[in-house]
Scaffold this motif. Sequence first.
Motif, PDB file in Angstrom:
ATOM      1  N   ASP A 191       0.866  -1.179   0.000  1.00  0.00           N
ATOM      2  CA  ASP A 191       0.000   0.000   0.000  1.00  0.00           C
ATOM      3  C   ASP A 191       0.911   1.240   0.000  1.00  0.00           C
ATOM      4  O   ASP A 191       1.683   1.453   0.925  1.00  0.00           O
ATOM      5  CB  ASP A 191      -0.829  -0.057   1.294  1.00  0.00           C
ATOM      6  N   PHE A 192       0.810   2.049  -1.067  1.00  0.00           N
ATOM      7  CA  PHE A 192       1.717   3.184  -1.298  1.00  0.00           C
ATOM      8  C   PHE A 192       1.084   4.483  -0.843  1.00  0.00           C
ATOM      9  O   PHE A 192      -0.042   4.811  -1.245  1.00  0.00           O
ATOM     10  CB  PHE A 192       2.005   3.239  -2.805  1.00  0.00           C
ATOM     11  N   PHE A 193       1.804   5.244  -0.016  1.00  0.00           N
ATOM     12  CA  PHE A 193       1.365   6.564   0.437  1.00  0.00           C
ATOM     13  C   PHE A 193       2.437   7.603   0.106  1.00  0.00           C
ATOM     14  O   PHE A 193       3.595   7.426   0.479  1.00  0.00           O
ATOM     15  CB  PHE A 193       1.192   6.604   1.967  1.00  0.00           C
ATOM     16  N   LEU A 194       2.037   8.690  -0.551  1.00  0.00           N
ATOM     17  CA  LEU A 194       2.926   9.836  -0.755  1.00  0.00           C
ATOM     18  C   LEU A 194       2.179  11.069  -0.291  1.00  0.00           C
ATOM     19  O   LEU A 194       1.065  11.338  -0.747  1.00  0.00           O
ATOM     20  CB  LEU A 194       3.302   9.987  -2.234  1.00  0.00           C
ATOM     21  N   VAL A 195       2.780  11.811   0.631  1.00  0.00           N
ATOM     22  CA  VAL A 195       2.138  13.033   1.110  1.00  0.00           C
ATOM     23  C   VAL A 195       2.449  14.173   0.149  1.00  0.00           C
ATOM     24  O   VAL A 195       3.607  14.411  -0.217  1.00  0.00           O
ATOM     25  CB  VAL A 195       2.603  13.376   2.541  1.00  0.00           C
ATOM     26  N   LEU A 196       1.374  14.871  -0.266  1.00  0.00           N
ATOM     27  CA  LEU A 196       1.502  16.015  -1.166  1.00  0.00           C
ATOM     28  C   LEU A 196       1.453  17.321  -0.387  1.00  0.00           C
ATOM     29  O   LEU A 196       2.092  18.304  -0.766  1.00  0.00           O
ATOM     30  CB  LEU A 196       0.370  15.980  -2.195  1.00  0.00           C
ATOM     31  N   ILE A 198      -1.467   4.565  -4.006  1.00  0.00           N
ATOM     32  CA  ILE A 198      -1.446   3.619  -5.121  1.00  0.00           C
ATOM     33  C   ILE A 198      -1.643   2.216  -4.557  1.00  0.00           C
ATOM     34  O   ILE A 198      -0.918   1.784  -3.651  1.00  0.00           O
ATOM     35  CB  ILE A 198      -0.144   3.708  -5.929  1.00  0.00           C
ATOM     36  N   GLU A 199      -2.647   1.553  -5.099  1.00  0.00           N
ATOM     37  CA  GLU A 199      -2.982   0.205  -4.642  1.00  0.00           C
ATOM     38  C   GLU A 199      -3.397  -0.619  -5.850  1.00  0.00           C
ATOM     39  O   GLU A 199      -3.859  -0.081  -6.858  1.00  0.00           O
ATOM     40  CB  GLU A 199      -4.184   0.241  -3.685  1.00  0.00           C
ATOM     41  N   ALA A 200      -3.300  -1.907  -5.733  1.00  0.00           N
ATOM     42  CA  ALA A 200      -3.811  -2.784  -6.782  1.00  0.00           C
ATOM     43  C   ALA A 200      -5.307  -2.537  -6.941  1.00  0.00           C
ATOM     44  O   ALA A 200      -6.021  -2.307  -5.958  1.00  0.00           O
ATOM     45  CB  ALA A 200      -3.547  -4.237  -6.427  1.00  0.00           C
ATOM     46  N   ARG A 201      -5.757  -2.539  -8.192  1.00  0.00           N
ATOM     47  CA  ARG A 201      -7.179  -2.369  -8.473  1.00  0.00           C
ATOM     48  C   ARG A 201      -7.967  -3.440  -7.732  1.00  0.00           C
ATOM     49  O   ARG A 201      -7.524  -4.595  -7.661  1.00  0.00           O
ATOM     50  CB  ARG A 201      -7.361  -2.529  -9.990  1.00  0.00           C
ATOM     51  N   LYS A 221      19.268   9.002 -15.062  1.00  0.00           N
ATOM     52  CA  LYS A 221      19.898   7.850 -14.412  1.00  0.00           C
ATOM     53  C   LYS A 221      19.136   7.565 -13.126  1.00  0.00           C
ATOM     54  O   LYS A 221      19.548   7.975 -12.040  1.00  0.00           O
ATOM     55  CB  LYS A 221      21.365   8.128 -14.101  1.00  0.00           C
ATOM     56  N   PRO A 222      18.000   6.880 -13.233  1.00  0.00           N
ATOM     57  CA  PRO A 222      17.124   6.722 -12.074  1.00  0.00           C
ATOM     58  C   PRO A 222      17.735   5.871 -10.971  1.00  0.00           C
ATOM     59  O   PRO A 222      18.584   5.003 -11.215  1.00  0.00           O
ATOM     60  CB  PRO A 222      15.874   6.045 -12.655  1.00  0.00           C
ATOM     61  N   GLY A 223      17.284   6.148  -9.756  1.00  0.00           N
ATOM     62  CA  GLY A 223      17.651   5.336  -8.600  1.00  0.00           C
ATOM     63  C   GLY A 223      16.385   4.810  -7.957  1.00  0.00           C
ATOM     64  O   GLY A 223      15.387   5.523  -7.853  1.00  0.00           O
ATOM     65  N   ILE A 224      16.419   3.568  -7.532  1.00  0.00           N
ATOM     66  CA  ILE A 224      15.239   2.933  -6.927  1.00  0.00           C
ATOM     67  C   ILE A 224      15.204   3.259  -5.439  1.00  0.00           C
ATOM     68  O   ILE A 224      16.175   3.031  -4.720  1.00  0.00           O
ATOM     69  CB  ILE A 224      15.277   1.406  -7.141  1.00  0.00           C
ATOM     70  N   VAL A 225      14.063   3.787  -4.985  1.00  0.00           N
ATOM     71  CA  VAL A 225      13.931   4.175  -3.583  1.00  0.00           C
ATOM     72  C   VAL A 225      13.011   3.241  -2.815  1.00  0.00           C
ATOM     73  O   VAL A 225      12.889   3.359  -1.589  1.00  0.00           O
ATOM     74  CB  VAL A 225      13.436   5.632  -3.449  1.00  0.00           C
ATOM     75  N   GLY A 226      12.352   2.342  -3.508  1.00  0.00           N
ATOM     76  CA  GLY A 226      11.463   1.404  -2.831  1.00  0.00           C
ATOM     77  C   GLY A 226      10.715   0.573  -3.850  1.00  0.00           C
ATOM     78  O   GLY A 226      10.882   0.729  -5.066  1.00  0.00           O
ATOM     79  N   TYR A 227       9.890  -0.316  -3.318  1.00  0.00           N
ATOM     80  CA  TYR A 227       9.112  -1.208  -4.179  1.00  0.00           C
ATOM     81  C   TYR A 227       7.667  -1.238  -3.705  1.00  0.00           C
ATOM     82  O   TYR A 227       7.383  -1.137  -2.501  1.00  0.00           O
ATOM     83  CB  TYR A 227       9.692  -2.634  -4.128  1.00  0.00           C
ATOM     84  N   LEU A 228       6.784  -1.379  -4.656  1.00  0.00           N
ATOM     85  CA  LEU A 228       5.362  -1.590  -4.381  1.00  0.00           C
ATOM     86  C   LEU A 228       5.024  -2.905  -5.074  1.00  0.00           C
ATOM     87  O   LEU A 228       4.922  -2.951  -6.301  1.00  0.00           O
ATOM     88  CB  LEU A 228       4.544  -0.431  -4.972  1.00  0.00           C
TER      89      LEU A 228
END
Lengths: 120, 120
Positions: A50-55, A97-100, B19-26
């Motif tokens: 379960d993806f969270f990004l604060v805006l 962002i979550e799986a549908r 040149k992207p860097g990976i910061v995590g995975y979902l």
Amino acid sequence: MDDKVNLAAKLALLEGAFKPGIVGYLNDYKLQVAKAKGEFVWHSHPETDDFFLVLEGRLTIQLRDRDIDLGPGELFVVPAGAEHCPRADEEAHILLIEARGTVNTGDAGGEDLTAPERDI
Amino acid sequence: MDDKVNLAAKLALLEGAFKPGIVGYLNDYKLQVAKAKGEFVWHSHPETDDFFLVLEGRLTIQLRDRDIDLGPGELFVVPAGAEHCPRADEEAHILLIEARGTVNTGDAGGEDLTAPERDI
């Protein structure tokens, strides 16, 4: 996706806290914005991260063993199966962002907080 | 994910454009930050959509039939198979989400621009 999505403009369409709106899709994942205020409910998603990004604002993702405090430009991925409960003392704006098909209340359910999937 | 990710702090670790860097995975998706400056290369990803969110600056995603101009807080998902070429006149900072294993140059390849997957 035909055109770009302005996240602030989409957030302006939302009323109420913890009622996400879908702004687009990435393969079989839904891209959602939501306002957060107050405390949600403890729940987990056994099948998906379960993806969270604060805006804007600040969001605390309470986990059973610690709190994750997020400000603007900070993200956290709750691992599948991990119990969590988001909380915001003041209104915060977030990208989720979550799986549908993922239900916002996960295994907790309940009519009050469970929100239908809807495009905005 | 053990702790939160501050995107600006991760971007500060990057040198060079595209040149992207990976910061995590979902789940099986990689969450990446990248700096963009100049023009990348025309390419497509036949198997997967491609998520772009601008964090700072401006990014133009050139498509064959139009340009998508993104500023901070704006996102666009390039549909699977659509040819695209990102361009930034001034340095821009972006969040990219792609299926794990997706090559940044897609079907274009080329040693100069193809970047290895790497965690930062």
